[in-house]
Design a protein around this motif. Structure first.
Motif, PDB file in Angstrom:
ATOM      1  N   ASP A  79     -47.608  -9.496 -26.672  1.00 53.24           N
ATOM      2  CA  ASP A  79     -48.121  -8.725 -25.491  1.00 53.24           C
ATOM      3  C   ASP A  79     -49.634  -7.885 -26.223  1.00 53.24           C
ATOM      4  OD1 ASP A  79     -48.277  -7.360 -23.459  1.00 53.24           O
ATOM      5  OD2 ASP A  79     -46.764  -6.178 -23.644  1.00 53.24           O
ATOM      6  N   LEU A  80     -50.581  -8.186 -25.339  1.00 56.34           N
ATOM      7  CA  LEU A  80     -51.854  -7.656 -25.877  1.00 56.34           C
ATOM      8  C   LEU A  80     -52.282  -6.434 -24.932  1.00 56.34           C
ATOM      9  CD1 LEU A  80     -53.684 -10.560 -27.279  1.00 56.34           C
ATOM     10  CD2 LEU A  80     -52.461  -8.991 -28.537  1.00 56.34           C
ATOM     11  N   GLU A  81     -52.858  -5.364 -25.195  1.00 54.98           N
ATOM     12  CA  GLU A  81     -53.639  -4.362 -24.237  1.00 54.98           C
ATOM     13  C   GLU A  81     -54.949  -4.460 -24.592  1.00 54.98           C
ATOM     14  OE1 GLU A  81     -52.439  -0.115 -22.774  1.00 54.98           O
ATOM     15  OE2 GLU A  81     -53.816  -0.043 -24.513  1.00 54.98           O
ATOM     16  N   VAL A  82     -55.816  -4.909 -23.602  1.00 53.18           N
ATOM     17  CA  VAL A  82     -57.251  -5.415 -23.725  1.00 53.18           C
ATOM     18  C   VAL A  82     -58.324  -4.396 -22.880  1.00 53.18           C
ATOM     19  CG1 VAL A  82     -59.129  -7.269 -23.583  1.00 53.18           C
ATOM     20  CG2 VAL A  82     -56.660  -7.759 -24.186  1.00 53.18           C
ATOM     21  N   ILE A  83     -59.154  -3.713 -23.379  1.00 52.03           N
ATOM     22  CA  ILE A  83     -60.079  -3.027 -22.436  1.00 52.03           C
ATOM     23  C   ILE A  83     -61.125  -3.684 -22.551  1.00 52.03           C
ATOM     24  CG2 ILE A  83     -61.386  -0.744 -22.129  1.00 52.03           C
ATOM     25  CD1 ILE A  83     -58.952   0.686 -23.340  1.00 52.03           C
ATOM     26  N   ILE A  84     -61.978  -4.103 -21.467  1.00 54.61           N
ATOM     27  CA  ILE A  84     -63.390  -4.849 -21.228  1.00 54.61           C
ATOM     28  C   ILE A  84     -64.272  -3.699 -20.728  1.00 54.61           C
ATOM     29  CG2 ILE A  84     -64.428  -6.699 -20.429  1.00 54.61           C
ATOM     30  CD1 ILE A  84     -62.280  -8.447 -21.092  1.00 54.61           C
ATOM     31  N   CYS A  85     -65.437  -3.573 -21.307  1.00 59.61           N
ATOM     32  CA  CYS A  85     -66.455  -2.818 -20.576  1.00 59.61           C
ATOM     33  C   CYS A  85     -67.528  -3.840 -19.959  1.00 59.61           C
ATOM     34  CB  CYS A  85     -67.067  -1.946 -21.630  1.00 59.61           C
ATOM     35  SG  CYS A  85     -65.790  -0.446 -22.129  1.00 59.61           S
ATOM     36  N   LYS A  86     -67.833  -3.688 -19.066  1.00 60.21           N
ATOM     37  CA  LYS A  86     -69.115  -4.630 -18.422  1.00 60.21           C
ATOM     38  C   LYS A  86     -70.257  -3.865 -17.708  1.00 60.21           C
ATOM     39  CE  LYS A  86     -65.470  -4.650 -14.717  1.00 60.21           C
ATOM     40  NZ  LYS A  86     -64.253  -4.370 -14.924  1.00 60.21           N
ATOM     41  N   GLU A  87     -71.286  -4.478 -17.412  1.00 67.39           N
ATOM     42  CA  GLU A  87     -72.326  -4.160 -16.973  1.00 67.39           C
ATOM     43  C   GLU A  87     -72.793  -5.006 -15.698  1.00 67.39           C
ATOM     44  OE1 GLU A  87     -77.106  -2.901 -18.166  1.00 67.39           O
ATOM     45  OE2 GLU A  87     -75.876  -3.980 -19.518  1.00 67.39           O
ATOM     46  N   ILE A  88     -73.028  -4.280 -14.837  1.00 67.12           N
ATOM     47  CA  ILE A  88     -73.241  -5.384 -13.485  1.00 67.12           C
ATOM     48  C   ILE A  88     -74.483  -4.852 -12.851  1.00 67.12           C
ATOM     49  CG2 ILE A  88     -72.625  -6.266 -11.390  1.00 67.12           C
ATOM     50  CD1 ILE A  88     -69.684  -5.856 -12.519  1.00 67.12           C
ATOM     51  N   GLN A  89     -75.482  -5.535 -12.539  1.00 64.58           N
ATOM     52  CA  GLN A  89     -76.943  -5.438 -12.001  1.00 64.58           C
ATOM     53  C   GLN A  89     -77.273  -6.434 -10.850  1.00 64.58           C
ATOM     54  OE1 GLN A  89     -79.546  -3.769 -14.927  1.00 64.58           O
ATOM     55  NE2 GLN A  89     -81.180  -5.054 -13.961  1.00 64.58           N
ATOM     56  N   VAL A  90     -77.777  -5.862  -9.755  1.00 63.59           N
ATOM     57  CA  VAL A  90     -78.327  -6.341  -8.660  1.00 63.59           C
ATOM     58  C   VAL A  90     -79.921  -6.381  -8.755  1.00 63.59           C
ATOM     59  CG1 VAL A  90     -78.304  -6.843  -6.384  1.00 63.59           C
ATOM     60  CG2 VAL A  90     -76.281  -6.251  -7.269  1.00 63.59           C
ATOM     61  N   GLU A  91     -80.446  -7.835  -8.733  1.00 59.22           N
ATOM     62  CA  GLU A  91     -81.910  -7.691  -8.756  1.00 59.22           C
ATOM     63  C   GLU A  91     -82.443  -8.644  -7.830  1.00 59.22           C
ATOM     64  OE1 GLU A  91     -83.521  -8.769 -12.319  1.00 59.22           O
ATOM     65  OE2 GLU A  91     -82.850  -6.816 -13.780  1.00 59.22           O
ATOM     66  N   LYS A 111     -86.878  -5.861  -8.573  1.00 59.40           N
ATOM     67  CA  LYS A 111     -86.345  -4.635  -8.300  1.00 59.40           C
ATOM     68  C   LYS A 111     -84.967  -4.603  -8.480  1.00 59.40           C
ATOM     69  CE  LYS A 111     -85.350  -2.021  -4.217  1.00 59.40           C
ATOM     70  NZ  LYS A 111     -85.262  -0.773  -4.733  1.00 59.40           N
ATOM     71  N   VAL A 112     -84.270  -3.523  -9.100  1.00 57.98           N
ATOM     72  CA  VAL A 112     -83.009  -3.000  -9.250  1.00 57.98           C
ATOM     73  C   VAL A 112     -82.254  -2.542  -8.136  1.00 57.98           C
ATOM     74  CG1 VAL A 112     -81.302  -2.090 -10.590  1.00 57.98           C
ATOM     75  CG2 VAL A 112     -83.403  -2.623 -11.906  1.00 57.98           C
ATOM     76  N   TYR A 113     -81.506  -3.610  -7.219  1.00 52.58           N
ATOM     77  CA  TYR A 113     -80.874  -2.795  -6.046  1.00 52.58           C
ATOM     78  C   TYR A 113     -79.742  -2.082  -6.203  1.00 52.58           C
ATOM     79  CZ  TYR A 113     -83.993  -5.419  -2.914  1.00 52.58           C
ATOM     80  OH  TYR A 113     -84.889  -5.951  -1.848  1.00 52.58           O
ATOM     81  N   ASP A 114     -79.004  -2.367  -7.513  1.00 54.87           N
ATOM     82  CA  ASP A 114     -77.834  -1.565  -7.864  1.00 54.87           C
ATOM     83  C   ASP A 114     -77.614  -1.920  -9.363  1.00 54.87           C
ATOM     84  OD1 ASP A 114     -75.905   0.144  -7.536  1.00 54.87           O
ATOM     85  OD2 ASP A 114     -74.700  -0.978  -6.061  1.00 54.87           O
ATOM     86  N   TRP A 115     -76.892  -0.943  -9.874  1.00 54.28           N
ATOM     87  CA  TRP A 115     -76.592  -1.003 -11.479  1.00 54.28           C
ATOM     88  C   TRP A 115     -75.358  -0.219 -11.749  1.00 54.28           C
ATOM     89  CZ3 TRP A 115     -80.131   1.595 -15.587  1.00 54.28           C
ATOM     90  CH2 TRP A 115     -79.542   1.105 -16.795  1.00 54.28           C
ATOM     91  N   VAL A 116     -74.371  -0.849 -12.073  1.00 54.99           N
ATOM     92  CA  VAL A 116     -73.044  -0.018 -12.431  1.00 54.99           C
ATOM     93  C   VAL A 116     -72.459  -0.452 -13.946  1.00 54.99           C
ATOM     94  CG1 VAL A 116     -72.348   0.211 -10.250  1.00 54.99           C
ATOM     95  CG2 VAL A 116     -71.544  -1.763 -11.262  1.00 54.99           C
ATOM     96  N   ILE A 117     -71.773   0.476 -14.448  1.00 51.93           N
ATOM     97  CA  ILE A 117     -70.834  -0.030 -15.593  1.00 51.93           C
ATOM     98  C   ILE A 117     -69.504   0.426 -15.126  1.00 51.93           C
ATOM     99  CG2 ILE A 117     -72.796   0.216 -17.289  1.00 51.93           C
ATOM    100  CD1 ILE A 117     -71.814   3.072 -17.779  1.00 51.93           C
ATOM    101  N   ALA A 118     -68.708  -0.484 -15.778  1.00 46.01           N
ATOM    102  CA  ALA A 118     -67.084  -0.282 -15.254  1.00 46.01           C
ATOM    103  C   ALA A 118     -66.275  -0.415 -16.491  1.00 46.01           C
ATOM    104  CB  ALA A 118     -66.750  -0.986 -14.232  1.00 46.01           C
TER     105      ALA A 118
END
Length: 743
Positions: A517-529, A364-371
């Motif tokens: 000096d670096l500017e970094v953007i990281i996209c991630k996916e998080i899920q609770v199962e 079961k997927v209790y939660d699912w977000v992308i940020a």
């Protein structure tokens, strides 16, 4: 959305169509050639709805009508030919309400009036003929308030003024004659505020300025004469922001630029002279965003493109030359066509289903977000590379930095097993969990606030004068708190996390101490199962919006030893939509509010909320184009260009309600990015969009943008749009499935 230029070809009985949309693969090329019945095509005017173009035919004494509605089966064809009583029709202008066209007849010294109202019984016929005192009328224009038309008379060196106000007792008669200093008055252009009219004088190579402000003591008199460097000025057009006028100088093959900004020290003077490659420029049109001017070149059968964007490095230079199939191009008009408002996607009628009583074991997927995270990292240059860089700097070489991002995992499977929490290039680690009660949509919900440590290994390359000096890996890390539905006793073993995209941009060059000096953007996916045994009727689901993280609290509750409860459906998964809606609204001269301060401009809202009653497929975008006048007015007081685009990355399910006045109202919240057009500056803002379907001739919308502190930074206010621009309706959703003894 498309943007097309229509060019009247005087000697070839047709109109060329040029694609002027910068995002189109056929940008700045001729894409169509429309044959016309009349002869001697000269100037073009377009109705305010952009659905019809009217072309004067000076030899055959009539006006061709072209269908410019891209949704019409007769798109880009001649659909009518209007006979005129006057002779040698030249200039043409259409009233702001689109109901009448005024045509200057040069040889008969009068002006024909055409009914251009599609709902009128006399549609597309000549309904009046206005006699003028002046001689040889040519390129007339109508004031923005639709009360007057100014008609330059080439044979008598003056300008006739026609009353075009239907409520006036002198409607459709000449009410004034304004003498000019220059000779051979040709074409007029009126400022967007209606206070000044600029008239080209072909013989004396200058431009007359007429005061057309009715409350001015010098109303309807010539107040300035602007000498030009070019010769034989014909057509003049003013930029949408009212700061510059571009004049086609036919005999000297160039375009004069006049400063029309009353706040400028060079007001009403020629400030530039632009050489064009074509021969005999005769027509000018400026794009609605004011960034390009298209100039028709009569003798060379092409169209010059001039960069009119003051922020561009090629400002006021010719940047393209478009070859056309027609002969002797003259008048030109640009049409910006918006896509039609789509109706909401209908939901299929539910079909009764017979469900077996099956028990399945699932994750079961209790939660699912992308940020996404944006962070700045300083990376030291390694010892083996540092001497090479220092030597290149001492030698005066140009040092540039390149950052190469690692390849991210594929999109599917959404969360692979085993999950790639750690790899050579990425890492995603839970470093802490705290439990708190939060208020979500007015409900108290127990959540887990999880702290993650994200990392990525990048490849840094250093170049000197374009030659690679060295390259080295650099690992960047940063942490972030994410609110998750994590019912006890679920813990970090139930949390799945992966990095889905990385973007790295070097900021400047080498810093003191050998740092980059670096500017970094990281996209991630998080899920609770968690594993459960369920009987379900499943459908596709989507990630939910991010919940802001509150400050840490010292509260602590011992976890009960119970099976994990279901997450409240106000968090995840979302229900089907109760209503759906679409919007395609374009509003000009709108008053909006930046942090409570009024500003005027053009708004465009495109929205498709809950197509097929699926909240995960909702989209919308909002664009504001700042049209600040040269001097601030009571409704436009912010200096500078505040044009921006807001693009959501997450949109909630809609909340549906009935307004007190009747109808249906839809409201969604969103998280997205606001990008300012002039500077490219980005900021993450939350949004609240409301669409209202009302039982009257218009509907309404409102967009509110808030920053991370929930402070309102932008508000459209309640904006009215035509009933066809906004559509909200109830959704047809699946009925609840209730097992019975017969299943």
């Amino acid at each position: 959305m498309s943007q097309l230029a229509y060019v009247a070809n005087t000697m070839s009985a047709n109109v060329s169509v040029i694609d002027t949309d910068p995002f189109s693969p056929t940008f700045n090329t001729e894409i169509d050639l429309i044959p016309l019945s009349g002869s001697g095509h000269l100037l073009i005017a377009v109705t305010p709805d952009n659905f019809r173009a009217y072309v004067t035919n000076r030899i055959s004494n009539n006006v061709s009508v072209i269908d410019t509605n891209p949704t019409s089966p007769t798109f880009n064809t001649e659909i009518d030919l209007i006979l005129l009583s006057g002779t040698t029709p030249t200039g043409i202008a259409i009233t702001p309400d689109g109901t009448r066209a005024y045509v200057a007849n040069r040889s008969s010294d009068n002006v024909s009036v055409i009914d251009t109202n599609p709902l009128s019984p006399t549609f597309n016929t000549e309904i009046d003929l206005i006699t003028l005192t002046g001689l040889g009328p040519i390129g007339l224009q109508i004031t923005p308030d639709a009360t007057r038309a100014y008609v330059p008379n080439s044979g008598s060196n003056d300008v006739s003024v026609i009353d075009t106000n239907p409520a006036s007792p002198t409607f459709n008669t000449e009410i004034a004659l304004i003498p000019l200093t220059g000779l051979t008055a040709t074409v007029a252009a009126i400022t967007s505020d209606g206070t000044r009219t600029y008239v080209t004088n072909e013989t004396t190579n200058d431009v007359s300025v007429i005061d057309t402000n009715p409350v001015s003591p010098t109303f309807n008199t010539e107040i300035a004469l602007i000498p030009l460097s070019g010769t034989n000025p014909i057509v003049i057009k003013i930029t949408p922001d009212g700061t510059r006028a571009y004049v086609a100088d036919s005999n000297s093959n160039n375009v004069s630029v006049i400063d029309t900004n009353p706040a400028s020290p060079t007001f009403n003077t020629e400030i530039d002279l632009i050489l064009v490659s074509g021969s005999d420029p005769a027509g000018v049109a400026i794009t609605p965003d004011g960034t390009r001017a298209y100039v028709s070149d009569q003798l060379s059968n092409n169209v010059s493109v001039i960069d009119t964007n003051p922020a561009s490095p090629t400002f006021n230079t010719e940047i393209d030359l478009i070859t056309i199939s027609g002969t002797m191009p003259a008048g030109i008009a640009i049409i910006l066509q918006l896509p039609p408002t789509p109706p909401p996607t209908p939901m299929p009628i539910p079909v009764a289903l017979s469900l077996p009583l099956d028990c399945i074991r699932v994750q079961k997927v209790y939660d699912w977000v992308i940020a996404a995270n944006r962070d700045r990292n300083k990376v030291p240059i390694p010892d083996d590379c540092r001497p090479l860089v220092d030597a290149a700097i001492r030698a005066g070489q140009n040092i540039t930095i390149q950052c190469v991002e690692p390849i991210v995992p594929p999109t599917f499977p959404l969360i692979p097993k085993p999950q790639p929490t750690h790899s050579l290039d990425f890492s995603c680690t839970v470093i802490g969990i705290r439990r708190e009660n939060l208020i979500v949509n007015g409900n108290i919900v127990r959540v887990g606030i999880v702290r993650f440590l994200f990392g990525a290994t990048l490849l840094i390359r250093v170049f000197a004068n374009g030659t690679l000096l060295c390259e080295f890996p650099a690992t960047i890390q940063f942490d972030d708190d994410i609110v998750l539905c994590l019912p006890e006793p679920l813990d970090e073993s139930n949390i799945l996390c992966r990095i889905t995209a990385v973007e790295c941009t070097p900021i400047g060059n080498v810093l003191l101490g050998g740092m980059i000096d670096l500017e970094v953007i990281i996209c991630k996916e998080i899920q609770v199962e968690a594993e459960l045994k369920l009987e379900v009727l499943a459908k596709f689901c989507r990630p939910r919006p991010i919940i802001p993280v509150p400050p840490p609290t010292p509260s602590f509750i011992c976890p009960p030893i119970t099976f994990p409860p279901q997450c409240p459906d106000i968090i995840f998964p979302r229900r089907n939509c109760d209503c759906q809606g679409t919007a395609n609204a374009l509003l000009t001269n709108s008053t909006v509010f930046f942090e409570g301060v009024a500003e005027t401009g053009t708004e465009q809202l495109l929205a498709d909320i809950c197509p097929s009653c699926d909240p995960g497929s909702s989209t919308f975008s909002y664009t504001f184009v700042d049209t600040a006048p040269p001097t601030p007015s009571p409704t436009d007081v912010i200096l500078g260009d505040f044009s921006f685009v807001y693009t959501p990355v997450q949109i909630s399910s809609p909340t549906c309600s009935a307004p007190p006045t009747g109808g249906l109202q839809l409201m969604v919240t969103a998280t997205g990015i606001r990008t300012f057009t002039a500077t490219g500056t980005n900021e993450t803002l939350s949004a609240e969009l409301t669409l209202s379907e009302l039982p009257c001739a218009f509907d309404t919308f409102r967009l509110i943008l808030r920053n991370a502190l929930s402070v309102v930074v932008y508000d459209t206010g309640l904006q009215s749009a035509s009933d066809a621009s906004i559509y909200v309706k109830d959704c047809v959703t699946f009925l609840d499935v209730i097992p019975t003894s017969g299943n």
